[in-house]
Scaffold this active site. Structure first.
Site, PDB file in Angstrom:
ATOM      1  N   HIS A  44       0.840  -1.203   0.000  1.00 50.11           N
ATOM      2  CA  HIS A  44       0.000   0.000   0.000  1.00 50.11           C
ATOM      3  C   HIS A  44       0.874   1.252   0.000  1.00 50.11           C
ATOM      4  O   HIS A  44       0.679   2.179  -0.789  1.00 50.11           O
ATOM      5  CB  HIS A  44      -0.903  -0.024   1.242  1.00 50.11           C
ATOM      6  CG  HIS A  44      -1.771   1.186   1.432  1.00 50.11           C
ATOM      7  ND1 HIS A  44      -3.135   1.181   1.237  1.00 50.11           N
ATOM      8  CD2 HIS A  44      -1.464   2.447   1.829  1.00 50.11           C
ATOM      9  CE1 HIS A  44      -3.631   2.386   1.489  1.00 50.11           C
ATOM     10  NE2 HIS A  44      -2.637   3.177   1.868  1.00 50.11           N
ATOM     11  N   GLU A  45       1.896   1.249   0.888  1.00 52.48           N
ATOM     12  CA  GLU A  45       2.754   2.444   0.990  1.00 52.48           C
ATOM     13  C   GLU A  45       3.585   2.655  -0.268  1.00 52.48           C
ATOM     14  O   GLU A  45       3.690   3.771  -0.768  1.00 52.48           O
ATOM     15  CB  GLU A  45       3.683   2.324   2.205  1.00 52.48           C
ATOM     16  CG  GLU A  45       2.993   2.154   3.544  1.00 52.48           C
ATOM     17  CD  GLU A  45       1.850   3.127   3.772  1.00 52.48           C
ATOM     18  OE1 GLU A  45       0.943   2.774   4.548  1.00 52.48           O
ATOM     19  OE2 GLU A  45       1.824   4.208   3.174  1.00 52.48           O
ATOM     20  N   HIS A  74       1.664   4.215  -2.972  1.00 54.61           N
ATOM     21  CA  HIS A  74       1.539   5.675  -2.872  1.00 54.61           C
ATOM     22  C   HIS A  74       2.683   6.336  -3.643  1.00 54.61           C
ATOM     23  O   HIS A  74       2.508   7.364  -4.294  1.00 54.61           O
ATOM     24  CB  HIS A  74       1.587   6.136  -1.407  1.00 54.61           C
ATOM     25  CG  HIS A  74       0.276   6.068  -0.681  1.00 54.61           C
ATOM     26  ND1 HIS A  74      -0.901   6.567  -1.192  1.00 54.61           N
ATOM     27  CD2 HIS A  74      -0.033   5.556   0.532  1.00 54.61           C
ATOM     28  CE1 HIS A  74      -1.887   6.364  -0.333  1.00 54.61           C
ATOM     29  NE2 HIS A  74      -1.384   5.753   0.730  1.00 54.61           N
ATOM     30  N   TYR A  98      -4.022  14.300  -2.591  1.00 53.92           N
ATOM     31  CA  TYR A  98      -4.381  13.494  -1.430  1.00 53.92           C
ATOM     32  C   TYR A  98      -5.534  14.132  -0.650  1.00 53.92           C
ATOM     33  O   TYR A  98      -5.465  14.338   0.558  1.00 53.92           O
ATOM     34  CB  TYR A  98      -3.163  13.282  -0.521  1.00 53.92           C
ATOM     35  CG  TYR A  98      -3.285  12.049   0.341  1.00 53.92           C
ATOM     36  CD1 TYR A  98      -3.201  12.124   1.731  1.00 53.92           C
ATOM     37  CD2 TYR A  98      -3.485  10.782  -0.214  1.00 53.92           C
ATOM     38  CE1 TYR A  98      -3.309  10.998   2.521  1.00 53.92           C
ATOM     39  CE2 TYR A  98      -3.591   9.654   0.563  1.00 53.92           C
ATOM     40  CZ  TYR A  98      -3.507   9.764   1.938  1.00 53.92           C
ATOM     41  OH  TYR A  98      -3.610   8.646   2.721  1.00 53.92           O
ATOM     42  N   GLU A 151      -5.955   6.522  -2.345  1.00 55.40           N
ATOM     43  CA  GLU A 151      -6.040   5.486  -1.310  1.00 55.40           C
ATOM     44  C   GLU A 151      -6.474   4.139  -1.889  1.00 55.40           C
ATOM     45  O   GLU A 151      -5.911   3.092  -1.572  1.00 55.40           O
ATOM     46  CB  GLU A 151      -7.027   5.911  -0.215  1.00 55.40           C
ATOM     47  CG  GLU A 151      -6.348   6.627   0.915  1.00 55.40           C
ATOM     48  CD  GLU A 151      -5.282   5.761   1.547  1.00 55.40           C
ATOM     49  OE1 GLU A 151      -5.604   4.636   1.990  1.00 55.40           O
ATOM     50  OE2 GLU A 151      -4.112   6.182   1.582  1.00 55.40           O
ATOM     51  N   ASP A 209      -0.472  -9.018  -1.858  1.00 52.50           N
ATOM     52  CA  ASP A 209      -0.704  -9.930  -0.722  1.00 52.50           C
ATOM     53  C   ASP A 209      -1.960 -10.715  -1.052  1.00 52.50           C
ATOM     54  O   ASP A 209      -2.991 -10.589  -0.396  1.00 52.50           O
ATOM     55  CB  ASP A 209      -0.920  -9.084   0.532  1.00 52.50           C
ATOM     56  CG  ASP A 209      -1.259  -9.933   1.746  1.00 52.50           C
ATOM     57  OD1 ASP A 209      -2.002  -9.435   2.622  1.00 52.50           O
ATOM     58  OD2 ASP A 209      -0.813 -11.088   1.793  1.00 52.50           O
ATOM     59  N   ASP A 247      -6.513 -12.562   0.021  1.00 52.92           N
ATOM     60  CA  ASP A 247      -7.805 -12.124   0.562  1.00 52.92           C
ATOM     61  C   ASP A 247      -8.119 -10.733   0.016  1.00 52.92           C
ATOM     62  O   ASP A 247      -7.332 -10.176  -0.756  1.00 52.92           O
ATOM     63  CB  ASP A 247      -7.754 -12.096   2.095  1.00 52.92           C
ATOM     64  CG  ASP A 247      -6.638 -11.187   2.595  1.00 52.92           C
ATOM     65  OD1 ASP A 247      -5.924 -11.581   3.535  1.00 52.92           O
ATOM     66  OD2 ASP A 247      -6.458 -10.087   2.024  1.00 52.92           O
ATOM     67  N   ASP A 302     -10.327  -9.733  12.286  1.00 51.38           N
ATOM     68  CA  ASP A 302     -10.790  -8.436  11.783  1.00 51.38           C
ATOM     69  C   ASP A 302      -9.681  -7.792  10.959  1.00 51.38           C
ATOM     70  O   ASP A 302      -8.607  -8.363  10.781  1.00 51.38           O
ATOM     71  CB  ASP A 302     -11.262  -7.528  12.925  1.00 51.38           C
ATOM     72  CG  ASP A 302     -10.105  -7.066  13.780  1.00 51.38           C
ATOM     73  OD1 ASP A 302     -10.310  -6.128  14.556  1.00 51.38           O
ATOM     74  OD2 ASP A 302      -9.013  -7.659  13.668  1.00 51.38           O
ATOM     75  N   ASP A 315     -10.220  13.651   7.695  1.00 45.38           N
ATOM     76  CA  ASP A 315      -9.451  12.678   6.890  1.00 45.38           C
ATOM     77  C   ASP A 315      -9.209  13.174   5.466  1.00 45.38           C
ATOM     78  O   ASP A 315      -9.415  12.466   4.486  1.00 45.38           O
ATOM     79  CB  ASP A 315     -10.211  11.338   6.878  1.00 45.38           C
ATOM     80  CG  ASP A 315      -9.483  10.222   6.140  1.00 45.38           C
ATOM     81  OD1 ASP A 315      -8.239  10.192   6.163  1.00 45.38           O
ATOM     82  OD2 ASP A 315     -10.195   9.384   5.553  1.00 45.38           O
ATOM     83  N   HIS A 335      -9.684   7.963   3.377  1.00 47.25           N
ATOM     84  CA  HIS A 335      -9.720   6.567   3.848  1.00 47.25           C
ATOM     85  C   HIS A 335     -11.152   6.089   4.044  1.00 47.25           C
ATOM     86  O   HIS A 335     -11.374   4.968   4.491  1.00 47.25           O
ATOM     87  CB  HIS A 335      -8.955   6.434   5.174  1.00 47.25           C
ATOM     88  CG  HIS A 335      -7.503   6.716   5.072  1.00 47.25           C
ATOM     89  ND1 HIS A 335      -6.966   7.959   5.336  1.00 47.25           N
ATOM     90  CD2 HIS A 335      -6.467   5.931   4.696  1.00 47.25           C
ATOM     91  CE1 HIS A 335      -5.662   7.926   5.144  1.00 47.25           C
ATOM     92  NE2 HIS A 335      -5.324   6.719   4.764  1.00 47.25           N
TER      93      HIS A 335
HETATM   94  C1  LIG Z   1      -2.867  -0.127   4.667  1.00 53.03           C
HETATM   95  C2  LIG Z   1      -1.867   0.848   5.157  1.00 53.03           C
HETATM   96  C3  LIG Z   1      -2.498   2.123   5.657  1.00 53.03           C
HETATM   97  O1  LIG Z   1      -3.635   2.429   5.486  1.00 53.03           O
HETATM   98  O2  LIG Z   1      -1.600   2.908   6.356  1.00 53.03           O
HETATM   99  C4  LIG Z   1      -2.098   4.034   6.979  1.00 53.03           C
HETATM  100  C5  LIG Z   1      -2.422   3.965   8.368  1.00 53.03           C
HETATM  101  C6  LIG Z   1      -2.301   2.677   9.102  1.00 53.03           C
HETATM  102  C7  LIG Z   1      -2.870   5.133   9.018  1.00 53.03           C
HETATM  103  C8  LIG Z   1      -2.992   6.317   8.291  1.00 53.03           C
HETATM  104  C9  LIG Z   1      -2.700   6.371   6.923  1.00 53.03           C
HETATM  105  C10 LIG Z   1      -2.262   5.227   6.260  1.00 53.03           C
HETATM  106  C11 LIG Z   1      -1.991   5.271   4.764  1.00 53.03           C
HETATM  107  O3  LIG Z   1      -0.926   4.777   4.318  1.00 53.03           O
HETATM  108  O4  LIG Z   1      -2.861   5.815   4.043  1.00 53.03           O
HETATM  109 CA   LIG Z   2      -4.590  -8.729   3.178  1.00 54.61          CA
HETATM  110 ZN   LIG Z   3      -2.655   5.130   2.158  1.00 54.34          ZN
END
Ligand SMILES: CCC(=O)Oc1c(C)cccc1C(=O)O
Ligand SMILES: [Ca+2]
Ligand SMILES: [Zn+2]
Length: 311
Positions: free
Chosen positions: A142-143, A146, A157, A166, A177, A180, A195, A221, A226
């Site tokens: 995910h990171e 970005h 963003y 996002e 990954d 799932d 969860d 946010d 998100h």
């Molecule tokens: C799946 C990874 C993710 O969402 O990381 C974040 C978290 C845990 C908190 C705030 C922002 C992010 C992000 O990378 O958007």
């Molecule tokens: Ca997963």
């Molecule tokens: Zn993110």
């Protein structure tokens, strides 16, 4: 490759054994993969907002590395690099083989992970909401996505472009990954098995909308990046797996074709200010480019965006 390969090993955050590329300088070994140009640093709990986060390149006296966060941050960055290279022939996040740097132990019990524009940052979590966020492949993917987005569509963003930013990270996260449709399940709430941070198949389970009419329009946010990502996440899920929503039935086309469509949309059609409707159009056009104008893949994309109310 002219470089001599050197394999390191160690246990990850979940206690599992991993192997990865390291280098030796003098009598120390380092988490420095000179083949992929991936290096992993210990931020030693420096605050995540400190202007320049410095770090110490993780080292060991032997080829075994004992910090589980460093093991996973390094190994999962390699897995993500390899996925982009093999699947899309993309060499690193900027397609110009730029070095990938990861920093672990950022902040104090920081329940966060981030791409800060030039490097990846991982918190250790507080042990209740999260354990070390480096411990999940979908988080690292995910990171790093970005970063890919920043060097391609560069979706802003905030608001709808931010929700798409996002969503692209979640989509590639579950594709890499790929067992799932959950995000963060490996590191989220250690005391609550089963969860996740988010679900792409059922966004509402974790308070995300799965339909455009239910989008968040407030200011939290960054305008719900998100939150509203759930709408596009559900569309991507429906395209791949099929299903029915708001009396629209989608005939799924599988993960491989779905990720090809989204990668093409991200790199060829989306822009910094793309809205959800532009995402629909970009996905349709990408499916046409890849599979033909009257293909079942194009039909699935149209059905999925109809199902989530982006019409
Ligand atoms: C799946 C990874 C993710 O969402 O990381 C974040 C978290 C845990 C908190 C705030 C922002 C992010 C992000 O990378 O958007
Ligand atoms: Ca997963
Ligand atoms: Zn993110």
């Amino acid at each position: 490759n002219i470089l001599q390969e050197l394999t390191g090993n160690g246990k990850g955050v979940k206690g599992d054994e991993k192997k990865f590329e390291i280098s030796k300088e003098g009598n120390l070994y380092y988490l420095n993969d000179k083949i992929r140009k991936i290096s992993t640093y210990d931020a030693q709990n420096q605050h995540e907002n400190s202007p320049i986060i410095s770090g110490k390149l993780v080292s060991s006296k032997t080829t075994t590395f004992s910090d589980p966060s460093s093991v996973d941050a390094h190994a999962y960055a390699e897995r993500t690099y390899d996925f982009y290279k093999k699947t899309f022939n993309r060499d690193s996040y900027d397609a110009k083989s730029s070095p990938i740097k990861s920093y672990i132990h950022v902040g104090e019990k920081w329940n966060n992970a981030a791409w800060d524009g030039e490097k990846m940052l991982y918190g250790d979590g507080d042990g209740k909401t999260f354990i070390s966020l480096a411990g999940a492949l979908d988080v690292i993917a995910h990171e790093l996505t970005h970063a890919v987005t920043q060097f391609t569509a560069n979706l802003q963003y905030r608001d709808e472009p931010g929700a798409l930013n996002e969503s692209m990270s979640d989509i590639m996260g579950v594709m890499i990954d790929d067992n799932d449709w959950l995000i963060g399940e490996d590191v989220y709430t250690p005391n609550k098995p089963g969860d996740a941070l988010r679900s792409m198949s059922n966004p509402k389970k974790y308070n995300q909308p799965d339909h455009y009419d239910d989008r968040y329009t407030g200011y939290q946010d960054n305008g719900g990046v998100h939150i509203n990502s759930g709408i596009n996440n559900k569309a991507a899920y429906l395209i791949a797996a099929g299903g029915k929503q708001s009396s629209v039935t989608v005939d799924g086309i599988g993960r491989v074709k779905t990720r090809a469509i989204y990668y093409r949309a991200l790199t060829e059609y989306l822009t910094a200010t793309s809205q959800f409707i532009d995402m629909r159009d970009a996905a349709i056009q990408s499916a046409k480019d890849l599979y033909g104008a009257n293909s079942k893949e194009v039909k699935a994309v149209k059905q999925a965006y109809d199902a989530v109310g982006v019409v």
